[in-house]
Design a protein around this motif. Structure first.
Motif, PDB file in Angstrom:
ATOM      1  N   ASP A 117       0.834  -1.201   0.000  1.00 48.74           N
ATOM      2  CA  ASP A 117       0.000   0.000   0.000  1.00 48.74           C
ATOM      3  C   ASP A 117       0.867   1.247   0.000  1.00 48.74           C
ATOM      4  O   ASP A 117       1.789   1.366   0.799  1.00 48.74           O
ATOM      5  N   ARG A 118       0.551   2.151  -0.879  1.00 43.98           N
ATOM      6  CA  ARG A 118       1.249   3.442  -0.852  1.00 43.98           C
ATOM      7  C   ARG A 118       0.305   4.479  -0.260  1.00 43.98           C
ATOM      8  O   ARG A 118      -0.911   4.385  -0.384  1.00 43.98           O
ATOM      9  N   VAL A 119       0.911   5.471   0.372  1.00 49.56           N
ATOM     10  CA  VAL A 119       0.132   6.473   1.096  1.00 49.56           C
ATOM     11  C   VAL A 119       0.453   7.864   0.538  1.00 49.56           C
ATOM     12  O   VAL A 119       1.633   8.208   0.382  1.00 49.56           O
ATOM     13  N   ALA A 120      -0.584   8.634   0.257  1.00 49.96           N
ATOM     14  CA  ALA A 120      -0.397   9.986  -0.280  1.00 49.96           C
ATOM     15  C   ALA A 120      -1.117  11.006   0.593  1.00 49.96           C
ATOM     16  O   ALA A 120      -2.249  10.773   1.023  1.00 49.96           O
ATOM     17  N   ILE A 121      -0.460  12.136   0.831  1.00 51.87           N
ATOM     18  CA  ILE A 121      -1.123  13.297   1.437  1.00 51.87           C
ATOM     19  C   ILE A 121      -1.429  14.288   0.320  1.00 51.87           C
ATOM     20  O   ILE A 121      -0.562  14.569  -0.515  1.00 51.87           O
ATOM     21  N   VAL A 122      -2.643  14.834   0.323  1.00 51.92           N
ATOM     22  CA  VAL A 122      -2.992  15.918  -0.597  1.00 51.92           C
ATOM     23  C   VAL A 122      -3.423  17.111   0.250  1.00 51.92           C
ATOM     24  O   VAL A 122      -4.467  17.059   0.916  1.00 51.92           O
ATOM     25  N   LEU A 153       1.317  15.030   9.970  1.00 51.96           N
ATOM     26  CA  LEU A 153       2.228  13.886   9.777  1.00 51.96           C
ATOM     27  C   LEU A 153       2.000  12.830  10.862  1.00 51.96           C
ATOM     28  O   LEU A 153       2.034  11.627  10.582  1.00 51.96           O
ATOM     29  N   ALA A 154       1.728  13.286  12.078  1.00 49.46           N
ATOM     30  CA  ALA A 154       1.484  12.337  13.176  1.00 49.46           C
ATOM     31  C   ALA A 154       0.221  11.508  12.896  1.00 49.46           C
ATOM     32  O   ALA A 154       0.208  10.286  13.064  1.00 49.46           O
ATOM     33  N   GLU A 155      -0.820  12.178  12.424  1.00 48.33           N
ATOM     34  CA  GLU A 155      -2.079  11.466  12.109  1.00 48.33           C
ATOM     35  C   GLU A 155      -1.871  10.489  10.950  1.00 48.33           C
ATOM     36  O   GLU A 155      -2.444   9.401  10.932  1.00 48.33           O
ATOM     37  N   THR A 156      -1.064  10.904   9.981  1.00 48.48           N
ATOM     38  CA  THR A 156      -0.787  10.033   8.828  1.00 48.48           C
ATOM     39  C   THR A 156      -0.048   8.767   9.288  1.00 48.48           C
ATOM     40  O   THR A 156      -0.410   7.648   8.901  1.00 48.48           O
ATOM     41  N   LEU A 203       4.487   7.289   4.556  1.00 49.97           N
ATOM     42  CA  LEU A 203       4.101   8.290   3.547  1.00 49.97           C
ATOM     43  C   LEU A 203       4.959   8.078   2.303  1.00 49.97           C
ATOM     44  O   LEU A 203       6.182   7.919   2.412  1.00 49.97           O
ATOM     45  N   ASP A 204       4.337   8.074   1.134  1.00 47.96           N
ATOM     46  CA  ASP A 204       5.067   7.852  -0.117  1.00 47.96           C
ATOM     47  C   ASP A 204       4.988   9.019  -1.088  1.00 47.96           C
ATOM     48  O   ASP A 204       5.916   9.264  -1.845  1.00 47.96           O
TER      49      ASP A 204
END
Ligand code: NAD
Length: 264
Positions: free
Chosen positions: A3-8, A71-74, A81-82
């Motif tokens: 699984d990759r994780v993205a923040i927008v 970032l902590a919640e992520t 994070l990726d």
């Protein structure tokens, strides 16, 4: 690849929303970071918050503690994070004669300081992961990407959008500087520079034929862009198909920057 994780950031509306949807379709777990809680939470629900596929985090990108919390919640939800789509942005009207200091600071605060704060924390998180996992550069090159949302106004200017144009020019340079620092880790950093895209920012123009004609006069493709047409560029830059691209800005502008005369 797992699984990759993205923040927008600014992911609750407009271009950011389209990017969040597209990355979700691409298989990412998506973190939507925005000050618009209602729209952000609704989008997270749509993208599968109940199945741990999406998360909304209330975040003001110009505030360091709020960014640290993002970032902590992520980490707490997805453990990694990726990809970062560093997209939150605002405008304020005013030229060099009448722009207020408050509006100047506000736009710089979100578009530039905010982009810096989020990029810094995201890059630190990515580097920590790379150090911890001892991943080979080859794998890393295909995995990690930071995408900064610039604008054609990083290159061509509008007189009464002094603060906005200034931040977008700076974003292009920040993109290059970040790309150079992070290249040795295999983290790619690029920017997307949209032209006129159909979001809330352009709402007033839609009902104003004169303003619309002005935009068309500088848009060779003769139409406003769709947020999905920016999201598809983000999807590409986040993918392994872009594995040898870093430090550049891709223009999704309907040909605007190629034009050196006015369309009739
Ligand atoms: P939009 O107003 O539709 O969406 C912006 C989002 O950012 C909103 O959800 C808003 O709540 C959020 N936001 C605002 N301040 C924030 C903050 N301090 N912290 C976190 N989130 C915040 O705008 P858009 O048109 O989708 O623009 C997105 C990005 O694309 C911006 O960086 C903008 O400069 C850039 N861009 C837009 C266009 C265009 O024509 N729409 C053109 C070029 C570049």
């Amino acid at each position: 690849m797992g699984d990759r994780v993205a923040i927008v950031t600014g992911g609750a509306n407009g271009i950011g929303k389209a990017c969040a949807r597209r990355l979700s379709e691409d298989g990412f777990n998506v973190v939507i970071a925005d000050i618009d809680q209602d729209a952000g939470a609704a989008l997270a629900d749509e993208l599968g918050a109940d199945k741990n596929k999406a998360l909304f985090v209330s975040c003001n990108v110009s505030d360091r503690l709020s960014v640290n919390n993002l970032l902590a919640e992520t980490r707490s939800a997805f453990d990694r994070l990726d990809v970062l789509v560093n997209n939150a942005g605002i405008v304020a009207k005013g030229d060099i004669l009448d722009l207020s200091e408050t509006d100047f600071d506000k736009v710089i605060g979100v578009n530039l300081r905010g982009a810096f704060l989020v990029a810094r924390e995201a890059a630190r998180q990515m580097v920590d992961q790379i150090d911890e996992a001892g991943e080979r550069a080859e794998d890393v090159r295909r995995r990690y990407a930071i995408i900064n949302m610039s604008s054609v106004n990083g290159v061509v200017a509008i007189p009464d959008q002094l603060a906005y144009c200034t931040t977008k020019g700076a974003i292009n340079q920040m993109t290059k500087s970040m790309a150079l620092s992070l290249a040795k880790y295999g983290i790619r950093v690029n920017a997307i520079a949209p032209g006129s895209i159909n979001t809330d920012v352009l709402k007033s123009v839609n009902d104003n034929p004169e303003a619309m004609a002005k935009i068309m006069s500088r848009t060779p493709l003769q139409r406003i862009g769709d947020p999905d047409e920016v999201a598809s560029v983000a999807s590409f830059l986040a993918s392994k198909d872009a594995s040898y691209i870093t430090g550049t800005t891709l223009y999704a502008d309907g040909g605007c920057l190629a034009l050196n005369y006015t369309m009739s």
